[in-house]
Design an enzyme around this catalytic site. Structure first.
Site, PDB file in Angstrom:
ATOM      1  N   GLU A 184      -4.147  -4.032 -13.586  1.00  0.00           N
ATOM      2  CA  GLU A 184      -2.729  -3.803 -13.872  1.00  0.00           C
ATOM      3  C   GLU A 184      -2.012  -3.025 -12.772  1.00  0.00           C
ATOM      4  OE1 GLU A 184      -2.743   0.271 -16.549  1.00  0.00           O
ATOM      5  OE2 GLU A 184      -2.584  -1.651 -17.579  1.00  0.00           O
ATOM      6  N   SER A 206     -13.363   7.381   7.417  1.00  0.00           N
ATOM      7  CA  SER A 206     -12.573   8.423   8.069  1.00  0.00           C
ATOM      8  C   SER A 206     -13.367   9.710   8.024  1.00  0.00           C
ATOM      9  CB  SER A 206     -11.218   8.594   7.378  1.00  0.00           C
ATOM     10  OG  SER A 206     -10.459   9.588   8.026  1.00  0.00           O
ATOM     11  N   GLU A 241      -2.343  -3.723  -9.654  1.00  0.00           N
ATOM     12  CA  GLU A 241      -2.269  -4.594  -8.480  1.00  0.00           C
ATOM     13  C   GLU A 241      -1.264  -5.721  -8.678  1.00  0.00           C
ATOM     14  OE1 GLU A 241      -6.809  -4.416  -6.834  1.00  0.00           O
ATOM     15  OE2 GLU A 241      -6.432  -5.747  -8.539  1.00  0.00           O
ATOM     16  N   GLU A 249     -15.745   8.982   2.589  1.00  0.00           N
ATOM     17  CA  GLU A 249     -15.666   7.602   2.107  1.00  0.00           C
ATOM     18  C   GLU A 249     -16.512   6.674   2.974  1.00  0.00           C
ATOM     19  OE1 GLU A 249     -12.423   4.412   0.463  1.00  0.00           O
ATOM     20  OE2 GLU A 249     -11.823   5.670   2.136  1.00  0.00           O
ATOM     21  N   ARG A 302       0.846  -1.191   0.000  1.00  0.00           N
ATOM     22  CA  ARG A 302       0.000   0.000   0.000  1.00  0.00           C
ATOM     23  C   ARG A 302       0.877   1.235   0.000  1.00  0.00           C
ATOM     24  NH1 ARG A 302      -5.024  -0.733  -1.863  1.00  0.00           N
ATOM     25  NH2 ARG A 302      -6.139  -2.385  -0.770  1.00  0.00           N
ATOM     26  N   GLU A 358      -9.676 -10.385  -7.689  1.00  0.00           N
ATOM     27  CA  GLU A 358      -8.546 -10.555  -6.773  1.00  0.00           C
ATOM     28  C   GLU A 358      -8.257 -12.004  -6.395  1.00  0.00           C
ATOM     29  OE1 GLU A 358      -8.706  -7.836  -3.489  1.00  0.00           O
ATOM     30  OE2 GLU A 358      -8.580  -6.099  -4.830  1.00  0.00           O
TER      31      GLU A 358
END
Length: 185
Positions: A141, A116, A143, A122, A67, A99
């Site tokens: 692409e 948050s 990931e 979000e 990340r 995934e």
């Protein structure tokens, strides 16, 4: 539940930054004490989507990836995003397949949350997926993923030991654990 009015009095707003995933809005005006203030908000153009894929043996799939904002590797449940207005279940099915290569026959929402709410709007939703069938993963692409099938209790211990810190994953794994304790699974 009691509702309150916004104590801020905004006089102007600007968008200093935007890309395909987020928009930053800066508002200027008076803060709740009546003094000049600014408030920045990050608007996400997608709803965060997570999936706890659980098989008959109570194993789940975790996805690991680097990340960039954290500058660290992260183990998580399969996650992604779905555009506002898209059925979140469709997005969850797509993310699980991309995934892990998994498809599921049974789906149910288990967590809805704001991620948050002091600086962003979000929101996220996590589904429990069961009745799994293995297929071929189709990662994007952007990931580079590692995928692990682990006993649920191992994933729960990872949460307890801070080996899983992603907010959607932590909330979902804890919720699934609660559902197990209450006999809902």
């Amino acid at each position: 539940m009691e509702q309150h009015q916004n104590p801020w009095r905004f006089e102007s707003a600007s968008i200093p930054y935007e890309n395909p995933w987020i928009r930053v809005t800066e508002r200027r005006g008076l803060n709740p004490a009546g003094n000049p203030g600014i408030y920045g908000t990050v608007h996400f153009k997608n709803v965060a989507i997570g999936v706890v894929a659980m098989d008959e043996e109570q194993h789940i799939w975790l996805v690991g990836q680097y990340r960039v904002p954290l500058e660290a590797w992260s183990w998580e449940i399969p996650e992604g995003g779905g555009p506002h207005g898209e059925d979140p279940l469709i997005a969850a099915q797509r993310e699980l397949l991309e995934e892990t290569g998994l498809r599921a026959r049974h789906w149910r929402p288990v967590v809805k949350m704001h991620l948050s709410n002091s600086v962003s709007d979000e929101s996220g939703i996590v589904f429990l997926a069961q009745g799994l069938e293995m297929g071929e993963a189709e990662p994007e692409e952007t990931e580079q993923l590692a995928v692990r099938r682990v006993p649920f209790e191992e994933a729960y211990q990872m949460v307890k030991d801070f080996g899983i810190t992603d907010s959607l994953s932590v909330a979902a794994i804890q919720k699934i654990r609660l559902m197990m304790l209450e006999g809902e699974l």
